[in-house]
Design an enzyme around this catalytic site. Sequence first.
Site, short mmCIF file in Angstrom:
data_model
loop_
_atom_site.label_atom_id
_atom_site.label_comp_id
_atom_site.label_asym_id
_atom_site.label_seq_id
_atom_site.Cartn_x
_atom_site.Cartn_y
_atom_site.Cartn_z
N ASP A 122 0.87 -1.17 0.00
CA ASP A 122 0.00 0.00 0.00
C ASP A 122 0.91 1.23 0.00
OD1 ASP A 122 -2.15 1.62 -0.02
OD2 ASP A 122 -2.90 1.06 1.96
N GLY A 144 0.85 4.14 1.56
CA GLY A 144 1.03 5.00 2.72
C GLY A 144 0.00 6.12 2.77
N PHE A 165 -3.35 6.06 2.94
CA PHE A 165 -4.33 5.82 4.01
C PHE A 165 -3.73 6.10 5.39
CE2 PHE A 165 -6.42 3.04 7.10
CZ PHE A 165 -7.74 3.41 6.93
N ASP A 208 -2.74 8.14 -2.73
CA ASP A 208 -4.04 8.79 -2.87
C ASP A 208 -4.39 9.60 -1.63
OD1 ASP A 208 -4.14 6.53 -1.26
OD2 ASP A 208 -6.22 6.09 -1.74
N GLN A 220 -11.29 6.91 -5.54
CA GLN A 220 -11.86 7.54 -4.36
C GLN A 220 -13.24 8.09 -4.74
OE1 GLN A 220 -10.96 7.38 -1.30
NE2 GLN A 220 -8.81 6.68 -1.39
N ASP A 271 -8.23 -7.27 1.40
CA ASP A 271 -7.26 -7.35 2.49
C ASP A 271 -7.91 -6.78 3.72
OD1 ASP A 271 -6.84 -4.37 1.61
OD2 ASP A 271 -5.83 -4.55 3.54
N CYS A 296 -12.22 -27.30 9.38
CA CYS A 296 -11.09 -26.46 8.97
C CYS A 296 -9.80 -27.30 8.92
CB CYS A 296 -10.93 -25.30 9.95
SG CYS A 296 -9.54 -24.22 9.54
N CYS A 336 -6.76 -26.23 8.99
CA CYS A 336 -5.55 -25.53 9.46
C CYS A 336 -4.89 -26.29 10.61
CB CYS A 336 -5.86 -24.09 9.86
SG CYS A 336 -6.46 -23.86 11.55
N CYS A 371 -6.75 -26.11 13.99
CA CYS A 371 -7.95 -26.95 14.13
C CYS A 371 -7.62 -28.44 14.06
CB CYS A 371 -8.98 -26.57 13.07
SG CYS A 371 -9.72 -24.95 13.38
N HIS A 413 -5.45 -19.71 12.35
CA HIS A 413 -6.81 -20.16 12.00
C HIS A 413 -7.58 -19.04 11.30
CE1 HIS A 413 -10.84 -21.66 12.00
NE2 HIS A 413 -11.20 -20.52 12.56
#
Lengths: 366, 366
Positions: free
Chosen positions: B95, B97, B99, B149, B191, B268, B306, B308, B311, B337
Amino acid sequence: MSQSFSFNSQAFCSYTKARAGVFSTPHGNIDTPRFMPVGTLANVKTLTPAQLQAAGAQMILANTYHLHLQPGESIVAGAGGLHKFMAWGGPILTDSGGFQVFSLGDIRTISETGVKFRSPRDGSMIDLTPERSIQIQNELGADVIMAFDECPPYPASREEVELATNRTYRWLQRCMKAHQRQDQALFGIVQGGVYADMRSMAARQLVDLDLPGYAIGGVSVGEPGELIDDIVKVTTPLLPEDKPRYLMGVGTHREMVRAIASGIDLFDCVIPTRLGRHGSALVRGERWNLKNAKFREDFRPLDESCPCYCCQNFSRAYLSHLVRAKEALGFTLLSLHNVTELIRFTQRIRDAILGDRFTTEFASWL
Amino acid sequence: MSQSFSFNSQAFCSYTKARAGVFSTPHGNIDTPRFMPVGTLANVKTLTPAQLQAAGAQMILANTYHLHLQPGESIVAGAGGLHKFMAWGGPILTDSGGFQVFSLGDIRTISETGVKFRSPRDGSMIDLTPERSIQIQNELGADVIMAFDECPPYPASREEVELATNRTYRWLQRCMKAHQRQDQALFGIVQGGVYADMRSMAARQLVDLDLPGYAIGGVSVGEPGELIDDIVKVTTPLLPEDKPRYLMGVGTHREMVRAIASGIDLFDCVIPTRLGRHGSALVRGERWNLKNAKFREDFRPLDESCPCYCCQNFSRAYLSHLVRAKEALGFTLLSLHNVTELIRFTQRIRDAILGDRFTTEFASWL
């Protein structure tokens, strides 16, 4: 010793009392000499069982005192025992809680019956007796359980140590009587402080009880390193050849090499994970603080010869970044390396003993 | 789009705008729709790359603002770039920066040039401009880099949002000019706040610039969930079919299903690791606090379905114990998890789209 347990020597050093062997337990074998990582609260701090296995861990520790306080042995038993609870399929050893309750200092009272103390968690009064410690350890279900002993501080007078040593012997007999499970081996603990005659007496008394394994306790409680060596040298020759010997709480490179030269097989220490959580690495016996500026742009692994996941994938610069940024992954990676380092160190000693190269390869440590 | 990057649709839902595709980058493919774990400071908090890979992670994020502050892009570049530095061989997205600096509030000033702010680390003045953000991202070396942005807060007036949206467009053109590396794809960010006409205008302007991918930004900044859906519905149809579409900062089950139904490919969110670090688990869209008393003796895995490591090996009772005892391993296992859960959720949606069963299988979320 129950048929589930055995200790077989494979090789003896020609120049020292060092030996290589295999300690067999219901959950697998331990190749000795070997370092055992400490998983006090049913986990080796920051590490998964898969990571421990990759680090070469065979037997790991957990602690009766801590697990009694949280989550309580009934929850561990409800899960099917410690192995299932923490998903560690290999051998486990539980310490009895003796060392921990004596470390509580003023907030506990000791009598012949046992130790009374206030729970640091909820303030309730807890009675820990030899019988109760064994009962908890029977519920937890580790392969090796330890006798509930009285560990005198350092320094302590001859009288104090004598009282503790004799009481430890009486408590051991109560532990043996209380012990219920054939699939768990109860190890006795030799106390005696820094007094050679008391260590000898204690060792002889314990050997007469024909236990499946013997530990040397009451060391690494603040005494100078040379004294550990002296205690081990006096005590170990008195212990039987066909039983594993465990030096409790010891885990520096130098102390381990010397103890192995006197015939010790097993070690444990919180140092590798504690250092890891504080951003430090154990590299060939040295301690490196990764916050040190010199690591910021050092793109080499911690130790090029180390096969651990940390050294195979990450640089000192990356670890330094994670530690500076207080990222938990940094502490995990350092703990993984540190545990690997100590296990590998004992594995290298074992290989050297098997090839009768111990004194030449480890001369610098002896 | 450089030859190193491509987006190919594999299937379209018959009833919604949902699509399944493959986004190819120099470090591998991303099967879309897909959730991307966030590794702000060049690590996904508490997780090793091996654990991320096992969780099904394909592309992961890192952050320009945070990495500029520490350890600095020159150290990352010195390590050979972000992939080598953090030992993640798969695709990475940074990203810009934008935000983060706008979230600094009072301690930053915005002008047409860029953003000036005091480093929260050492108090020094930092100038972050579109050119500087791209230069840093070129040094970090991620596969996908984001335009710098201006992200208006919520709520914000039409005038504020209009200014930010237009400025974001001018800054994007400066980003494109500054961008130096053909092996990195620069994504534009739409935006426009909650104003449909401004979102449309911004999307049209960006599409004209023929970028290798498009993101919808300025959502998940405090507005009601329905508004996210409205923004996505207005914007997505205007974005080209042959480019990946990324909805920034979104990662709840419901928001992702709805956005996918509108044609979004990538997501994300810090939620899975943040919840993990706070002792909570994401289980089929619900959030469970493992400190809750009901988990103390619950010996089932978090989610029986699950795959993972958490689990497959550990019970809710064990996780509850670790969380109550503040053991770092508990936070690691929960993060593992939670990340697995969100990736699997998007993978299941992808499978459903490929079989044209999306609307039937995910009806309850739509």
